[in-house]
Motif scaffolding. Structure first.
Motif: not given
Length: 337
Positions: A77-78, A253-256, A167-172
């Motif tokens: 995680v960042v 989780a997924k998305g922003c 890109d569905s890999r991102w969780s923000i």
């Protein structure tokens, strides 16, 4: 437990968040260029937690330096704090702010994608809100760039939202801070701005400790309880804990998604000054000055989404914030130096 890269982790917000991350059992790698921070803060973080972290000095604008961090360390995680944050300064040096906050953020995202790390908690700001109409502000009210600092936060948010759509890999997580103040209860870490403080609390404590002659109050003709600006002040430890809640929410989780991080209670500049005097017994000399460009009359959070979805709840009162700020300053009259 996660391995967390904290950009800007030696700064005020970053160092307090590192304490909470380490205390919760996470591994921490800090990446910071020390332009407005001090490595001593990280020494004290480790002293307070009796745990070690890894510090890498570098600048997010230089992708090879960030790439090296991901190459050398496993990161899950960042948490992205790194950037410039003074409204007045952003109006005077817009290109510098775009370079650090937008270009730097883009370089970080490229390195994350290359390393296949797709979980990010972004340090955003309530200054992106238009702040016209309903108070308190909820996450769906209109956003508007009023100055170059808020513009860099807004454009980065919009960039992150588009990336997550593509890109569905991102969780923000977009954490929109209101006004962080206070310090760790120990007084070992706290806010130590370079030069003249841009924020109210370190200005007050530096007057109290004798480093400055008087507090300048910018704007005394706003439509508020006493004419001075009203803000939602939140204890820095409460803010740090919001990052742990966001981290737990985003893993898997997924998305922003955006969340306000504030108390939901507003206090004017004069109310804060007067409360500080009551808490500490120290009179604060002040002068009334004209408004600063980019400032608004009132900013206060509707934090119900964070309370409901993140399971986060602010714990500290304004009096706690003032007492802890003073405890830090009196123990460290010249900051970390």
């Amino acid at each position: 437990m996660a391995s967390v890269l904290v950009t800007g982790g030696a700064g005020y917000l970053g160092s307090h968040t590192c304490v909470e991350l380490l205390s919760a059992g996470h591994d921490v790698v800090v990446f910071d260029n020390l332009s407005n921070s001090c490595e001593e803060a990280l020494n004290r973080v480790q002293e307070l937690t009796h745990k070690s972290l890894t510090f890498v000095q570098g600048d997010i604008r230089y992708q090879d330096e960030i790439d090296q961090v991901f190459s050398d360390h496993h990161i899950d995680v960042v948490i992205h704090f790194a950037g410039l944050k003074a409204i007045n300064e952003s109006l005077e040096t817009p290109l510098t702010y775009f370079d650090h906050n937008v270009v730097g953020g883009t370089q970080l995202l490229k390195s994350m994608e290359k390393a296949k790390v797709f979980t990010l908690i972004f340090s955003s700001s309530a200054t992106i809100y238009e702040a016209i109409g309903d108070i308190p502000l909820h996450e769906d009210v209109p956003v508007l760039s009023k100055n170059n600092y808020s513009y860099t936060k807004l454009i980065t948010e919009q960039m992150l939202q588009q990336i997550a759509k593509a890109d569905s890999r991102w969780s923000i997580a977009l954490l929109r801070y209101f006004n962080p103040v206070g310090a760790h209860k120990s007084g070992r870490i706290g806010e130590d701005p370079q030069g003249v403080p841009n924020n109210l609390m370190p200005y007050i404590t530096q007057v109290a400790v004798g480093r400055r002659k008087k507090l300048s109050i910018y704007g005394h003709d706003y439509d508020t309880i006493d004419g001075t600006g009203v803000r939602d002040y939140i204890h820095v430890v409460d803010l740090a804990n919001a990052h742990l809640c966001a981290l737990n929410n985003r893993l898997g989780a997924k998305g922003c998604r955006a969340w306000n991080i504030g108390t939901g209670r507003g206090s004017s500049v004069l109310q804060v000054k007067n409360s500080f005097e009551e808490v500490t017994g120290i009179p604060i000399a002040f002068e009334l000055s004209s408004r600063r460009a980019g400032d608004v009359a009132t900013s206060c959070a509707d934090n119900s989404r964070a309370v409901t979805e993140l399971g986060w709840q602010p714990q500290y009162t304004l009096e706690d914030m003032l007492a802890d700020s003073w405890n830090w300053q009196k123990q460290n009259p010249n900051g970390y130096n």
